[in-house]
Design an enzyme around this catalytic site. Structure first.
Site: not given
Lengths: 108, 94, 219
Positions: C120-122, C117
């Site tokens: 962000c941090s999906c 991702c």
């Protein structure tokens, strides 16, 4: 042109940029980090705020945020900012409660 | 309802507005092909500012040749990258 | 923040980590406690909800994803359902993945999938737990889309030239789970034995399951 264009690229939007080797150190999540995650999940579940608001708040922390703050420090900062904007919390009560938290911690 | 379909060639808009955007910078202005439709979702650009996400946006899986994204890509010629992109960020190439 | 290398990728307490009560209270720790306290006082959330949500976070781990993958290796009809809808397929095994849709991407002898991702941090955290630190950090997010083969080599995975690589930038409303290819040398293995070699990193795409090294690499 390239320089002008680059000014509009935001710091979190980093796909394809140069970066060093991947640091594969891992840490175990501290209780306060899980607490932050839990607060966010509940606020989303209750319709108080959205994941996109969380992300927007993190993006608005500024270019230094990714270097100066840890992951969940960015999260709680964004969550708090959103709760202030929604007038669910106000700065004075946060300051007062943080003092109480610190006092309890010192006397525990 | 959905403007694009699997197989359609699309170009990612090269807009540079401020604000919360889920279209990665490195895809903007690049041409790919729709490989899937994921349904409609609240528009994150609205949800991020306290909105309700309306009107909902169709979301597509768009595949890019790595060599199209990066002129210096040094992997295999067939390597690709798939990104999920909302409809209002896509335009038909013809 | 304290950190250390997990050579074997397993989660275990930091040996030098002092008790939580003895640690200095940082600004953000105090802020978190204050926000939680105020949200409870105002009736936005309850203390019980907070406690139960932390328990739910603790209960999510890569083992759930590994069970799903192992079942897919054993049962082609289940694999077809998994590739159609991960949330429904996981529910068959009693795993509730919540409301965010997860999609499976399948590795084969000729195709490898890698998930990142960049924004962000999906991550499919409801199925495999919280993402590792490197997944959320600048180096992986920046480089995985542009030089994925070099990134994989850093993780010890050298893809042969005849294997096509697909990188998935998971930045929107979907989460992605890599279903690794079942390795040779696992004929006749039980579902539990198969699940034991499906590590977290196998399901991100930065590792391959190995029949000769059970439980190694990214636990």
């Amino acid at each position: 042109m390239a320089e002008e264009t680059h000014m509009h690229r935001r710091h979190h939007d980093m796909g394809g940029l140069d970066a060093g080797p991947i640091d594969r150190h891992e840490h175990d999540h501290a209780p306060w980090e899980k607490q932050t995650d839990a607060i966010m999940r509940l606020l989303v579940a209750k319709g108080v705020m959205t994941v996109d608001e969380l992300r927007r708040g993190i993006e608005e922390l500024g270019p230094g945020a990714y270097d100066a703050m840890s992951y969940y420090e960015r999260w709680i900062s964004s969550i708090t900012g959103n709760l202030l904007e929604k007038r669910i919390l106000d700065p004075a009560e946060i300051g007062r409660t943080m003092d109480e938290v610190r006092h309890r911690h010192e006397t525990a | 309802m959905m403007r694009f379909h699997p197989g359609d060639e699309v170009r990612v808009r090269s807009w540079q507005p401020p604000g919360h955007i889920r279209t990665p910078w490195f895809t903007r202005g690049h041409t790919g092909r729709v490989v899937g439709m994921l349904g409609t979702f609240g528009n994150p650009e609205n949800l991020a500012y306290g909105g309700d996400g309306a009107p909902r946006q169709p979301l597509y899986r768009v595949r890019f040749a790595q060599s199209e994204l990066w002129s210096d890509y040094d992997g295999r010629p067939g390597d690709t990258l798939i990104v999920d992109l909302y409809e209002h960020w896509l335009e038909a190439t013809r | 923040m304290t950190a250390h290398t997990h050579g074997d990728g397993h989660q275990h307490p930091h040996p030098r980590q002092p008790d939580v009560e003895d640690r200095p209270l940082t600004y953000h720790m105090a802020l978190t406690a204050a926000v939680a306290e105020l949200l409870v006082a105002k009736g936005v959330v309850t203390a019980d909800e907070l406690r139960r949500t932390v328990e739910d976070i603790d209960s999510r781990h890569p083992g759930d994803g590994a069970r799903v993958v192992a079942r897919a290796w054993m049962d082609t009809a289940f694999k077809a359902r998994l590739l159609e809808d991960v949330n429904d397929a996981a529910a068959e095994l009693g795993i509730d993945c919540g409301g965010i849709p997860i999609r499976a991407v399948e590795n084969t002898r000729r195709l490898h999938n890698l998930v990142v991702c960049t924004l962000c941090s999906c991550y499919p955290r409801m199925l495999i737990g919280l993402p590792p630190d490197w997944y959320k950090a600048r180096a992986y997010r920046s480089r995985a889309v542009r030089e994925p083969r070099a990134v994989l080599r850093e993780f010890g995975v050298t893809l042969p030239d005849d294997v096509e690589l697909v990188v998935h930038d998971s930045t929107a409303d979907m989460r992605y789970l890599v279903v690794p290819a079942r390795p040779d040398g696992t004929d006749g293995w039980s579902e539990e034995a198969l699940a034991a070699i499906v590590t977290r990193d196998c399901m991100i795409g930065t590792a391959l399951p190995r029949s000769d090294a059970p439980r190694s690499g990214g636990g």
